[in-house]
Design an enzyme around this catalytic site. Structure first.
Site, PDB file in Angstrom:
ATOM      1  CB  CYS A 149      -0.922  -0.013   1.215  1.00 13.24           C
ATOM      2  SG  CYS A 149      -1.980   1.442   1.236  1.00 13.24           S
ATOM      3  CG  ASN A 163      -0.885  -6.556  -9.068  1.00 20.28           C
ATOM      4  OD1 ASN A 163      -0.555  -5.674  -8.272  1.00 20.28           O
ATOM      5  ND2 ASN A 163      -2.048  -6.531  -9.683  1.00 20.28           N
TER       6      ASN A 163
HETATM    7  C1  LIG Z   1      -8.288   2.267  -4.848  1.00 18.49           C
HETATM    8  C2  LIG Z   1      -7.308   1.143  -4.681  1.00 18.49           C
HETATM    9  C3  LIG Z   1      -7.364   0.375  -3.548  1.00 18.49           C
HETATM   10  C4  LIG Z   1      -6.466  -0.689  -3.371  1.00 18.49           C
HETATM   11  N1  LIG Z   1      -6.555  -1.447  -2.252  1.00 18.49           N
HETATM   12  C5  LIG Z   1      -5.732  -2.520  -2.113  1.00 18.49           C
HETATM   13  C6  LIG Z   1      -5.836  -3.376  -0.967  1.00 18.49           C
HETATM   14  O1  LIG Z   1      -6.647  -3.151  -0.059  1.00 18.49           O
HETATM   15  N2  LIG Z   1      -4.996  -4.438  -0.924  1.00 18.49           N
HETATM   16  C7  LIG Z   1      -4.073  -4.711  -1.903  1.00 18.49           C
HETATM   17  O2  LIG Z   1      -3.347  -5.694  -1.815  1.00 18.49           O
HETATM   18  N3  LIG Z   1      -3.954  -3.925  -2.971  1.00 18.49           N
HETATM   19  C8  LIG Z   1      -4.748  -2.840  -3.096  1.00 18.49           C
HETATM   20  N4  LIG Z   1      -4.625  -2.026  -4.184  1.00 18.49           N
HETATM   21  C9  LIG Z   1      -3.588  -2.329  -5.189  1.00 18.49           C
HETATM   22  C10 LIG Z   1      -4.102  -3.283  -6.270  1.00 18.49           C
HETATM   23  O3  LIG Z   1      -4.469  -4.524  -5.707  1.00 18.49           O
HETATM   24  C11 LIG Z   1      -3.029  -3.547  -7.331  1.00 18.49           C
HETATM   25  O4  LIG Z   1      -1.923  -4.132  -6.719  1.00 18.49           O
HETATM   26  C12 LIG Z   1      -2.573  -2.287  -8.038  1.00 18.49           C
HETATM   27  O5  LIG Z   1      -3.666  -1.459  -8.349  1.00 18.49           O
HETATM   28  C13 LIG Z   1      -1.821  -2.640  -9.327  1.00 18.49           C
HETATM   29  O6  LIG Z   1      -2.561  -3.536 -10.092  1.00 18.49           O
HETATM   30  P1  LIG Z   1      -3.544  -3.045 -11.280  1.00 18.49           P
HETATM   31  O7  LIG Z   1      -2.707  -2.225 -12.223  1.00 18.49           O
HETATM   32  O8  LIG Z   1      -4.067  -4.330 -11.846  1.00 18.49           O
HETATM   33  O9  LIG Z   1      -4.594  -2.189 -10.629  1.00 18.49           O
HETATM   34  C14 LIG Z   1      -5.488  -0.954  -4.367  1.00 18.49           C
HETATM   35  C15 LIG Z   1      -5.443  -0.157  -5.505  1.00 18.49           C
HETATM   36  C16 LIG Z   1      -6.325   0.886  -5.678  1.00 18.49           C
HETATM   37  C17 LIG Z   1      -6.237   1.722  -6.928  1.00 18.49           C
END
Ligand SMILES: Cc1cc2nc3c(=O)[nH]c(=O)nc-3n(C[C@H](O)[C@H](O)[C@H](O)COP(=O)(O)O)c2cc1C
Length: 323
Positions: A92, A193
């Site tokens: 995070c 990811n």
């Molecule tokens: C609004 C928001 C909330 C997120 N909350 C979490 C969370 O609670 N736990 C977590 O592991 N990742 C969280 N993430 C990260 C995503 O799981 C992911 O790792 C990140 O967005 C990159 O992947 P993506 O490009 O597929 O979104 C959050 C991302 C966003 C944008």
């Protein structure tokens, strides 16, 4: 994902084949063992064993914290409530969370990552799996491999790597090749990811990282048919058609319907617009619809407006999400 994916969203997104498992938004652990209601709020699926979406996709519980003993106590609490596994969040990037010594801030000290995982593993690891999610580092990637190895040494059996440092926030690109470097240096399965928005991105992420599995974050909301498209391609080698606006409007309408059972109209209206805003990524039609609808404040008007002005009728057969 904190604030954007809840049990209902998980339910809607997993109705079609595509996801093998899901993870709750993080449960923030500070200095106390949290009461059961906090776990049930983040993971209502715990109320029926095994914790899964109605379509049977497992829901893993994520903790975010820094104090090993408090993490262990909460992992134990989660286990007693029926958690299937404990995932620890070291990714995070939120300033508030990092200032209070949580999430990606631990990536500056691999030994702290180790201590957190080890404490949780010692508390629950003989009964349920412990997994972790990291970024490539805090401000640079120098400790990326050390952190991944700390996760493995601590006892985790799987590692998700978001291919960016904390300071890179959500800025493209995600460095999938770096996830590959990490994969070569640990024995546990690594899941790639970051920035997988399309089937092509999925191919590239897999090729560059060498990972067998990927995790979808924002794209799961941006295109609820991406995971089914990936799964369909895996099974048949065929590509499902692109997601149309009526398909998106359907899922938003159903989402509003179910959220309305528990939440006031005004909250549901903003939740629907929040999801629609996520759908704009890489989709000009969803962006156009968002611009058209963003000022509507009344839920009924918003829902009526979702289904009018749909210039593209569904061009392809698709399985609507059922109530
Ligand atoms: C609004 C928001 C909330 C997120 N909350 C979490 C969370 O609670 N736990 C977590 O592991 N990742 C969280 N993430 C990260 C995503 O799981 C992911 O790792 C990140 O967005 C990159 O992947 P993506 O490009 O597929 O979104 C959050 C991302 C966003 C944008």
């Amino acid at each position: 994902m904190e604030g954007v994916i809840d049990a209902l969203t998980r339910n809607l997104l997993t109705r079609q084949a595509g996801f093998d498992w899901t993870v709750t938004e993080f449960v923030r652990v500070v200095d106390a063992r949290l009461p059961p209601r906090v776990f049930y709020k983040h993971c209502p699926e715990l109320q029926i064993f095994p914790a899964a979406t109605p379509s049977g996709v497992p829901v893993h519980l994520q903790l975010l914290g820094s104090d090993p003993q408090t993490l262990a106590a909460n992992a134990h609490q989660a286990l007693s409530l029926g958690a299937l596994s404990i995932d620890l969040n070291f990714g995070c990037p939120a300033k508030l969370v990092n200032r209070h010594d949580g999430g990606a801030s631990l990536l500056r000290r691999p030994e702290r990552v180790y201590a957190a995982i080890r404490a949780v593993f010692d508390a629950v690891g003989d009964q349920i799996p412990v997994t972790a999610k990291i970024r490539l580092g805090f401000s640079d990637r120098r400790l990326a491999i050390a952190c991944a190895q700390a996760v493995e040494a601590g006892g985790a059996c799987q590692l998700v790597v978001h291919g960016r440092t904390r300071d890179e926030g959500y800025r493209p690109p995600a460095h999938w090749e770096w996830i590959g470097k990490i994969r070569h240096r640990v024995k546990i399965p690594v899941v790639a990811n970051g920035d997988i928005w399309t089937l092509e991105d999925y191919w590239k992420a897999r090729t560059l990282s060498g990972c067998r599995d990927v995790m979808l974050g924002r794209s799961a909301l941006a295109d609820p048919w991406l995971a089914p498209r990936i799964r369909h391609w895996q099974l048949t080698g065929e590509r499902l058609p692109d997601t149309t606006w009526p398909m998106r409007a359907n899922v938003l309408t159903e989402y509003a319907h179910w959220q309305r059972q528990n939440l006031p109209e005004r909250v549901v209206t903003s939740l629907v617009k929040q999801w629609l805003a996520q759908m704009r990524q890489g989709n000009t039609e969803a962006d156009r619809q968002f611009q058209r609808l963003k000022r509507i404040t009344d839920l009924a008007t918003l829902l009526d407006s979702l289904v009018i002005d749909t210039p593209t009728q569904p061009q392809h057969r698709h399985t609507p999400l059922e109530a």
